[in-house]
Design a protein around this motif. Structure first.
Motif, mmCIF file in Angstrom:
data_model
loop_
_atom_site.group_PDB
_atom_site.id
_atom_site.type_symbol
_atom_site.label_atom_id
_atom_site.label_comp_id
_atom_site.label_asym_id
_atom_site.label_seq_id
_atom_site.Cartn_x
_atom_site.Cartn_y
_atom_site.Cartn_z
ATOM 1 N N MET A 44 52.860 1.788 44.576
ATOM 2 C CA MET A 44 52.518 0.673 43.696
ATOM 3 C C MET A 44 51.023 0.689 43.441
ATOM 4 S SD MET A 44 54.657 -2.749 44.581
ATOM 5 C CE MET A 44 53.838 -3.528 43.190
ATOM 6 N N GLY A 45 50.653 0.616 42.164
ATOM 7 C CA GLY A 45 49.247 0.575 41.801
ATOM 8 C C GLY A 45 48.612 1.955 41.828
ATOM 9 N N GLY A 46 47.424 2.035 41.261
ATOM 10 C CA GLY A 46 46.691 3.284 41.271
ATOM 11 C C GLY A 46 47.204 4.279 40.249
ATOM 12 N N ASP A 47 46.633 5.479 40.321
ATOM 13 C CA ASP A 47 46.998 6.517 39.362
ATOM 14 C C ASP A 47 48.412 7.037 39.587
ATOM 15 O OD1 ASP A 47 44.457 6.266 38.356
ATOM 16 O OD2 ASP A 47 43.632 7.919 39.540
ATOM 17 N N GLN A 48 48.914 6.909 40.813
ATOM 18 C CA GLN A 48 50.236 7.431 41.145
ATOM 19 C C GLN A 48 51.308 6.341 41.149
ATOM 20 O OE1 GLN A 48 50.834 10.709 41.619
ATOM 21 N NE2 GLN A 48 48.677 11.097 41.147
ATOM 22 N N ASP A 98 47.948 -6.179 55.949
ATOM 23 C CA ASP A 98 46.958 -5.942 54.906
ATOM 24 C C ASP A 98 47.037 -4.522 54.379
ATOM 25 O OD1 ASP A 98 45.918 -8.532 55.204
ATOM 26 O OD2 ASP A 98 44.682 -7.889 56.901
ATOM 27 N N GLY A 99 48.129 -3.838 54.658
ATOM 28 C CA GLY A 99 48.256 -2.447 54.266
ATOM 29 C C GLY A 99 48.716 -2.291 52.832
ATOM 30 N N PRO A 100 48.901 -1.053 52.407
ATOM 31 C CA PRO A 100 49.330 -0.804 51.023
ATOM 32 C C PRO A 100 50.732 -1.319 50.775
ATOM 33 C CG PRO A 100 49.419 1.211 52.314
ATOM 34 C CD PRO A 100 48.752 0.182 53.181
ATOM 35 N N ARG A 101 50.990 -1.669 49.535
ATOM 36 C CA ARG A 101 52.300 -2.166 49.143
ATOM 37 C C ARG A 101 53.077 -1.060 48.459
ATOM 38 N NH1 ARG A 101 52.683 -7.880 46.646
ATOM 39 N NH2 ARG A 101 52.099 -6.823 44.732
ATOM 40 N N PHE A 102 54.393 -1.083 48.704
ATOM 41 C CA PHE A 102 55.275 -0.078 48.138
ATOM 42 C C PHE A 102 56.427 -0.774 47.429
ATOM 43 C CE2 PHE A 102 53.276 1.771 51.870
ATOM 44 C CZ PHE A 102 52.765 2.957 51.365
ATOM 45 N N LEU A 103 57.063 -0.027 46.551
ATOM 46 C CA LEU A 103 58.198 -0.537 45.797
ATOM 47 C C LEU A 103 59.463 0.069 46.369
ATOM 48 C CD1 LEU A 103 58.919 -2.314 43.342
ATOM 49 C CD2 LEU A 103 58.929 -0.227 41.974
ATOM 50 N N LEU A 104 60.322 -0.776 46.915
ATOM 51 C CA LEU A 104 61.602 -0.334 47.450
ATOM 52 C C LEU A 104 62.664 -0.575 46.378
ATOM 53 C CD1 LEU A 104 63.380 0.648 49.821
ATOM 54 C CD2 LEU A 104 63.580 -1.751 50.517
ATOM 55 N N THR A 105 63.334 0.493 45.980
ATOM 56 C CA THR A 105 64.309 0.423 44.890
ATOM 57 C C THR A 105 65.690 0.783 45.409
ATOM 58 O OG1 THR A 105 62.616 1.041 43.285
ATOM 59 C CG2 THR A 105 64.907 1.248 42.591
ATOM 60 N N HIS A 106 66.638 -0.094 45.125
ATOM 61 C CA HIS A 106 68.039 0.157 45.459
ATOM 62 C C HIS A 106 68.745 0.612 44.194
ATOM 63 C CE1 HIS A 106 72.296 -1.102 46.045
ATOM 64 N NE2 HIS A 106 72.091 -0.589 47.233
ATOM 65 N N VAL A 107 69.391 1.779 44.260
ATOM 66 C CA VAL A 107 70.015 2.398 43.094
ATOM 67 C C VAL A 107 71.525 2.438 43.317
ATOM 68 C CG1 VAL A 107 70.069 4.410 41.581
ATOM 69 C CG2 VAL A 107 67.954 3.811 42.790
#
Length: 563
Positions: free
Chosen positions: A231-235, A310-319
């Motif tokens: 989440m966020g940034g160039d990637q 306070d760490g980085p956030r990620f996107l968890l996706t259920h498919v």
């Protein structure tokens, strides 16, 4: 020696106080500390009964420890006195420094309040400072010296061993002990809070480790696809981790998936849906590209997770694979909007498509709106653009609060709607184009149905539908209105074009239709109507229907004249 000197008594008392205060600070828990406070009043201060009343979170005081009498402990321990009753007691009687002494002559008014107590009746004192069984002595315990700070509790004592009310030295000793007890209780509470915090931290760490392991197993072995993306940034959106179910669904290895994002494998028509899906709590249904080049319908459900506080956030996706459900939905939608016999759009779908092209403003009102706006635009062009496709310029728009002028009827002249208008009536084609509505009614179909049966009639309808569909362009609509009536919508036609189309379709229907070894014929009558803004779908169809009946009567008259 029969009597002891006062200095010796004080020294002995100090030694005893020193010993009991030391024991206060060695207690291992808050409960042990409270009991040590009650025991210390017995051992170090020479009272036969002592009770520690501790302030609870709600402000009331509970009897937390009792020493000196098993009967008093059984009666008082754990019972609660209200804060109001305690404040009333501490405001009564005589003030001995920070102590509160309520003599038996005044304490009788407290017999009926809710504070737990242990008192017995007795004879009147024989000398002035003799202790009476109904006397009460309280030592408030505060977080700061001098009766300042927060009230932690009240130490109540009874029945001095010498039978006398405490003198100045005894009062001073009780005050000192109450202050040291308050310090010990505060420290015990602090230690208890620290211990609870450590236990809670250890439990949270254990729970976190268990949760991480549970998440890993749930992620890896989930029956449906799951992915973790940046989440966020160039990637942003790049897949960091995928489970086996997602790899199997898309036919791709995990190493290959880590170089992609969902936008890389999303169907081009569904990119907008993917981008509109919010990151947190987002949900979307779209198509993803398999390795073999085919697409599969999936449901994406997104949630945001953080690695640490306070760490980085990620996107968890259920498919979730919804291919079967989508296929079923499309089948149901097709059945609801198409004729079951011919497969053509049905009456409801025809009206929906026609209504989508119409607006409520007639061409005259729109022309007036364009004239008043000074745009000089073609009324048949998309609203807001001129005949050459250029957007008209209003030199005042956007300056000094000038607002676009509304069109007659309440609408704005520029709404980006492709306006429909009918070509002018007349024998000659004026070159105007419009949406032609061809209403078709089969001639002679009822006699075929009555003579050969419904199966033959159904076969005729199916073949007529096929011939009509073959005779129009890809963007045109052929619909079955019901019975032996069909409607064709053909956009961008002039008057001559529509007449030519009607002739071609009539000629396509006339050839014999072979059904179960026999040849049958039907004719067709066409009425040409035009869709125009300001009309409803029903009005458009009614106009074409009326023209069809005019054509049918004309054809019958011509046949009689020829006969």
């Amino acid at each position: 020696m029969e009597t002891e000197s006062e200095p010796y008594v004080r020294l002995a008392t100090l030694r005893q106080l020193h010993q009991v205060v030391a024991e206060l600070n060695t207690a291992r828990s808050l409960a042990d500390t409270l009991q040590s406070v009650a025991d210390g009043a017995i051992v170090g201060l020479g009272y036969e009964l002592a009770a520690v009343n501790l302030v609870r979170q709600d402000g009331d005081l509970v009897v937390a420890a009792v020493a000196g009498s098993a009967g008093a402990e059984a009666l008082m321990a754990g019972r609660v006195g209200s804060r109001a009753s305690w404040e009333r007691r501490l405001a009564m009687g005589e003030r001995w420094g920070e102590l509160c002494f309520i003599p038996y002559t005044e304490g009788w008014v407290l017999d009926d309040d809710d504070v737990p107590q242990w008192h017995t009746a007795g004879p009147a004192p024989r000398f002035p400072d003799e202790w009476h069984p109904m006397d009460r002595l309280f030592a408030p315990m505060y977080t700061a010296a001098g009766g300042k700070g927060e009230l932690l509790g009240v130490l109540s004592v009874d029945r001095p061993r010498n039978g006398r009310r405490p003198g100045p030295w005894g009062q001073e000793a009780l005050q000192m002990y109450a202050f040291q007890s308050a310090i010990a209780i505060s420290n015990a509470r602090l230690r208890a809070n620290m211990q609870r915090a450590l236990v809670r931290l250890e439990r949270e760490q254990q729970a976190l480790r268990a949760s991480e392991e549970s998440f890993r197993q749930a992620f890896e072995y989930a029956p449906s696809g799951m992915a973790v993306a940046e989440m966020g940034g160039d990637q942003h959106g790049r897949l960091l981790r995928t489970n086996d179910a997602l790899c199997r669904l898309l036919g791709r290895p995990a190493s290959g998936m880590r170089r992609l994002s969902f936008s890389d494998i999303c169907h081009p028509e569904d990119i907008g849906t993917l981008l509109r899906t919010s990151a947190e709590g987002g949900r979307a249904e779209l198509r993803l590209l398999r390795r073999d080049g085919t697409y599969v319908w999936v449901s994406l459900r997104n949630s945001v997770v953080a690695d640490t506080a306070d760490g980085p956030r990620f996107l968890l996706t259920h498919v979730e694979d919804i291919e079967e459900r989508k296929r079923h939905e499309l089948q149901l939608a097709h059945r609801a909007s198409h004729d079951s016999l011919t497969g053509l759009p049905n009456s409801a779908e025809l009206r929906a498509r026609l209504s989508a092209r119409l607006c409520s403003r007639p061409p005259s009102a729109l022309a007036d709106a364009y004239a008043s706006s000074g745009a000089g635009a073609d009324p048949r062009a998309p609203h807001g653009f001129g005949a050459d496709g250029a957007e008209p310029f209003d030199g005042l728009a956007g300056f000094e609060g000038e607002k676009p002028r509304p069109a007659p009827g309440g609408g704005l002249p520029f709404d980006h709607h492709v306006h429909l208008s009918a070509p002018a009536d007349g024998a000659e084609d004026d070159g105007a184009k419009g949406l032609a509505v061809l209403f078709c009614d089969l001639d002679g179909f009822k006699s075929i149905n009555d003579r050969f049966g419904h199966n033959t009639g159904d076969a005729v309808l199916i073949e007529v539908a096929r011939r009509l569909t073959s005779g129009v362009r890809d963007g045109d609509t052929v619909a079955r209105l019901g019975g032996d009536e069909f409607v064709v919508l053909a956009d961008g036609l002039g008057t001559a074009d529509a007449q030519d189309l009607a002739v071609r379709l009539r000629n396509a229907i006339i050839p014999p239709i072979r059904v179960e070894g026999r040849a049958v014929r039907v004719g067709a009558s066409f009425g040409i109507g035009w869709a125009s803004c300001g009309m409803t779908a029903e009005e458009v169809l009614e106009s074409a229907d009326q023209r069809m009946y005019v054509e049918k009567r004309r054809s019958k008259g011509n046949r009689r004249a020829a006969g």
